[in-house]
Write an enzyme that holds these catalytic residues in place. Structure first.
Site, PDB file in Angstrom:
ATOM      1  N   HIS A  81       0.841  -1.194   0.000  1.00 53.77           N
ATOM      2  CA  HIS A  81       0.000   0.000   0.000  1.00 53.77           C
ATOM      3  C   HIS A  81       0.882   1.252   0.000  1.00 53.77           C
ATOM      4  CE1 HIS A  81      -3.830  -2.095   1.708  1.00 53.77           C
ATOM      5  NE2 HIS A  81      -3.397  -2.632   0.576  1.00 53.77           N
ATOM      6  N   GLU A  83       0.797   3.874   1.888  1.00 50.10           N
ATOM      7  CA  GLU A  83       1.236   4.235   3.236  1.00 50.10           C
ATOM      8  C   GLU A  83       2.431   3.379   3.647  1.00 50.10           C
ATOM      9  OE1 GLU A  83      -3.385   4.149   3.382  1.00 50.10           O
ATOM     10  OE2 GLU A  83      -1.777   3.174   2.270  1.00 50.10           O
ATOM     11  N   CYS A 109      -6.201   1.280   5.434  1.00 48.61           N
ATOM     12  CA  CYS A 109      -6.788   0.020   5.887  1.00 48.61           C
ATOM     13  C   CYS A 109      -6.278  -0.254   7.308  1.00 48.61           C
ATOM     14  CB  CYS A 109      -6.384  -1.119   4.944  1.00 48.61           C
ATOM     15  SG  CYS A 109      -4.637  -1.585   5.056  1.00 48.61           S
ATOM     16  N   CYS A 112      -2.386  -0.817   7.497  1.00 50.23           N
ATOM     17  CA  CYS A 112      -1.656   0.451   7.417  1.00 50.23           C
ATOM     18  C   CYS A 112      -1.884   1.287   8.671  1.00 50.23           C
ATOM     19  CB  CYS A 112      -2.066   1.222   6.165  1.00 50.23           C
ATOM     20  SG  CYS A 112      -1.473   0.443   4.642  1.00 50.23           S
TER      21      CYS A 112
END
Length: 152
Positions: A81, A83, A109, A112
């Site tokens: 991801h 992040e 999410c 993260c």
């Protein structure tokens, strides 16, 4: 002399996050992240495969092939991801992001969220929605300021 209108800081950094998202190699969702401290960009990240590995653009989306809905079974994906990549870049280059703000084009999410909590992020400004109530609960419980950019 012509007066130039400068964008507010949130607009400026969110626009940069949108540009970073253009590097995404995910077939489902393009996400960009920018970590900022004291109005200075520390790191950026976008979603895609680990360095040196084939991207989903090249090999297809495993999650699509398996029919996995958005927000579920994150481990069944070759990509990281945005992040996560922003946090990893900070680690690679020895940059502390403790106390920083994350600008991201999609709500984090739960995976993260946990990483952002432990990395010391103090504020998250996000633009797009993501189906993960647990993430928002964790961030709130950790005392992280959460700003929905669209509602701001």
């Amino acid at each position: 002399m012509k007066k130039v209108e400068r964008p507010p800081w949130d607009d400026y950094f969110m626009e940069i996050a949108r540009v970073v998202a253009k590097r995404s190699t995910c077939l489902r969702r393009s996400v960009g992240a920018v970590v900022v401290l004291e109005k200075r960009i520390l790191t950026t990240g976008y979603n895609g495969a680990p360095t040196g590995l084939a991207h989903c653009l090249e090999v297809g989306c495993l999650r699509e092939k398996m029919g996995i809905p958005s927000g579920e079974r994150h481990e069944l994906c070759r990509g990281l991801h945005a992040e996560q990549n922003a946090i990893i870049q900070a680690a690679v280059w020895g940059i502390s992001i403790k106390g920083a703000t994350l600008y991201v084009t999609c709500q984090p999410c739960a995976l993260c969220a946990k990483m952002l909590i432990n990395a010391g992020i103090k504020k998250i400004v996000y633009e797009g929605e993501y189906p993960d109530e647990l993430a928002m609960e964790l961030l709130s419980e950790a005392g992280i300021e959460i700003v929905n950019y669209r509602r701001n």
